[in-house]
Motif scaffolding. Sequence first.
Motif, short mmCIF file in Angstrom:
data_model
loop_
_atom_site.label_atom_id
_atom_site.label_comp_id
_atom_site.label_asym_id
_atom_site.label_seq_id
_atom_site.Cartn_x
_atom_site.Cartn_y
_atom_site.Cartn_z
N ASP A 54 -24.55 11.32 -36.00
CA ASP A 54 -24.17 10.57 -37.04
C ASP A 54 -22.92 10.81 -37.39
OD1 ASP A 54 -26.94 10.38 -37.25
OD2 ASP A 54 -27.38 11.68 -38.89
N ALA A 55 -22.20 9.91 -38.32
CA ALA A 55 -20.59 9.74 -38.61
C ALA A 55 -20.43 9.12 -39.72
CB ALA A 55 -19.75 9.35 -37.38
N VAL A 56 -19.62 9.38 -40.34
CA VAL A 56 -18.74 8.40 -41.38
C VAL A 56 -17.60 7.90 -40.78
CG1 VAL A 56 -17.94 7.95 -43.62
CG2 VAL A 56 -19.90 9.37 -43.30
N LEU A 57 -17.31 6.57 -40.58
CA LEU A 57 -15.90 5.86 -40.01
C LEU A 57 -15.19 5.42 -41.18
CD1 LEU A 57 -17.34 4.07 -36.85
CD2 LEU A 57 -16.51 6.36 -36.97
N GLY A 58 -13.94 5.93 -41.34
CA GLY A 58 -13.15 5.61 -42.44
C GLY A 58 -12.16 4.49 -42.20
N ASP A 59 -11.37 3.96 -42.85
CA ASP A 59 -10.24 2.96 -42.76
C ASP A 59 -10.87 1.70 -42.15
OD1 ASP A 59 -8.03 4.61 -43.51
OD2 ASP A 59 -8.29 5.49 -41.83
N VAL A 60 -11.92 1.20 -42.81
CA VAL A 60 -12.67 0.13 -42.35
C VAL A 60 -11.95 -1.08 -43.27
CG1 VAL A 60 -14.91 -1.14 -41.86
CG2 VAL A 60 -14.60 1.33 -41.65
N VAL A 61 -11.59 -2.21 -42.66
CA VAL A 61 -11.08 -3.27 -43.47
C VAL A 61 -12.36 -4.22 -43.73
CG1 VAL A 61 -9.41 -5.10 -43.54
CG2 VAL A 61 -8.83 -3.08 -42.60
N CYS A 62 -12.30 -4.81 -44.91
CA CYS A 62 -13.32 -5.83 -45.33
C CYS A 62 -12.48 -7.05 -45.10
CB CYS A 62 -13.78 -5.64 -46.81
SG CYS A 62 -14.49 -4.40 -47.14
N ARG A 63 -13.13 -7.94 -44.29
CA ARG A 63 -12.80 -9.30 -44.00
C ARG A 63 -13.75 -10.54 -44.55
NH1 ARG A 63 -10.73 -9.41 -38.08
NH2 ARG A 63 -9.85 -11.59 -38.74
N VAL A 64 -13.30 -10.99 -45.73
CA VAL A 64 -14.23 -12.06 -46.26
C VAL A 64 -13.84 -13.59 -45.90
CG1 VAL A 64 -15.19 -12.55 -48.76
CG2 VAL A 64 -14.52 -10.14 -48.05
N LYS A 65 -14.66 -14.08 -45.43
CA LYS A 65 -14.34 -15.67 -45.17
C LYS A 65 -15.80 -16.42 -45.09
CE LYS A 65 -11.49 -18.14 -41.93
NZ LYS A 65 -10.66 -18.14 -40.78
N GLU A 66 -15.71 -17.69 -45.62
CA GLU A 66 -16.91 -18.39 -45.65
C GLU A 66 -17.58 -18.54 -44.31
OE1 GLU A 66 -19.91 -19.72 -47.54
OE2 GLU A 66 -18.19 -19.50 -48.79
N THR A 67 -16.58 -18.57 -43.13
CA THR A 67 -17.41 -18.94 -41.70
C THR A 67 -17.75 -17.58 -41.17
OG1 THR A 67 -15.14 -18.67 -41.11
CG2 THR A 67 -15.81 -20.94 -41.55
N PHE A 68 -17.73 -16.34 -41.73
CA PHE A 68 -18.13 -15.17 -41.22
C PHE A 68 -19.55 -15.02 -41.34
CE2 PHE A 68 -13.52 -12.91 -41.75
CZ PHE A 68 -13.09 -13.47 -40.58
N SER A 69 -20.07 -14.20 -40.41
CA SER A 69 -21.37 -13.61 -40.70
C SER A 69 -21.44 -12.02 -40.70
CB SER A 69 -22.43 -13.91 -39.51
OG SER A 69 -22.08 -13.50 -38.56
N GLU A 70 -22.22 -11.24 -41.33
CA GLU A 70 -21.95 -9.81 -41.68
C GLU A 70 -22.28 -9.07 -40.40
OE1 GLU A 70 -22.07 -11.96 -45.09
OE2 GLU A 70 -23.91 -12.03 -44.16
N ALA A 71 -21.06 -8.49 -40.12
CA ALA A 71 -21.12 -7.46 -38.99
C ALA A 71 -19.90 -6.75 -38.78
CB ALA A 71 -21.31 -8.47 -37.64
#
Length: 191
Positions: free
Chosen positions: A150-167
């Motif tokens: 188990d871990a918590v990974l930090g410094d994750v950038v949210c990239r939001v765009k209509e053509t994306f799918s959640e991953a």
Amino acid sequence: MAKVIVETSARHVHLTDEALEALFGKGAVLHEKKRLSQPTEFSTEERVNVIGPKKELANVMVLGPNRSAVQVEISATDARSLGIKPVIRESGDVAGTPGCKLVGPAGEYEIAEGVIIAKRHVHMTPKFADEHGFSNGEIINIKIEGTGRDAVLGDVVCRVKETFSEAAHIDTDESNAVNASFDMMGELVKI
């Protein structure tokens, strides 16, 4: 609680039209092998060798479609093995990064910059972002549980765009550190 699949982004190369022709010959096109989780991207049959000052990585996957700049995405382990100073950047931000030589069946292509370790990121649609209170460019954490590491990974950038799918995408070093599985889910945590 917002959860998304966490995928391992293995080493790969994005080419320009010019680089594709230099490496695979005049008039070369990419041959789609498999669609990826992001609807506009695909793995290809094409492979290249990545040459660094110390070592070579053979048969590195090329992703499509072509881009406006060549980008080589590797892990920190790969960078050290190649003899390249590891630089963590968001995809597309290659200014001032190390370069390398690419070798394909029809020739070589030298890049002065473009080798990066991709910053951890999570793709999402505007609808998903709105529902869960995330915004494009926001930095969050991903909590991973149930893997035996188990871990918590930090410094994750949210990239939001209509053509994306959640991953969410992490590199192979990070994937190995959390004992990732093919269907591993991660909880997105605001900080």
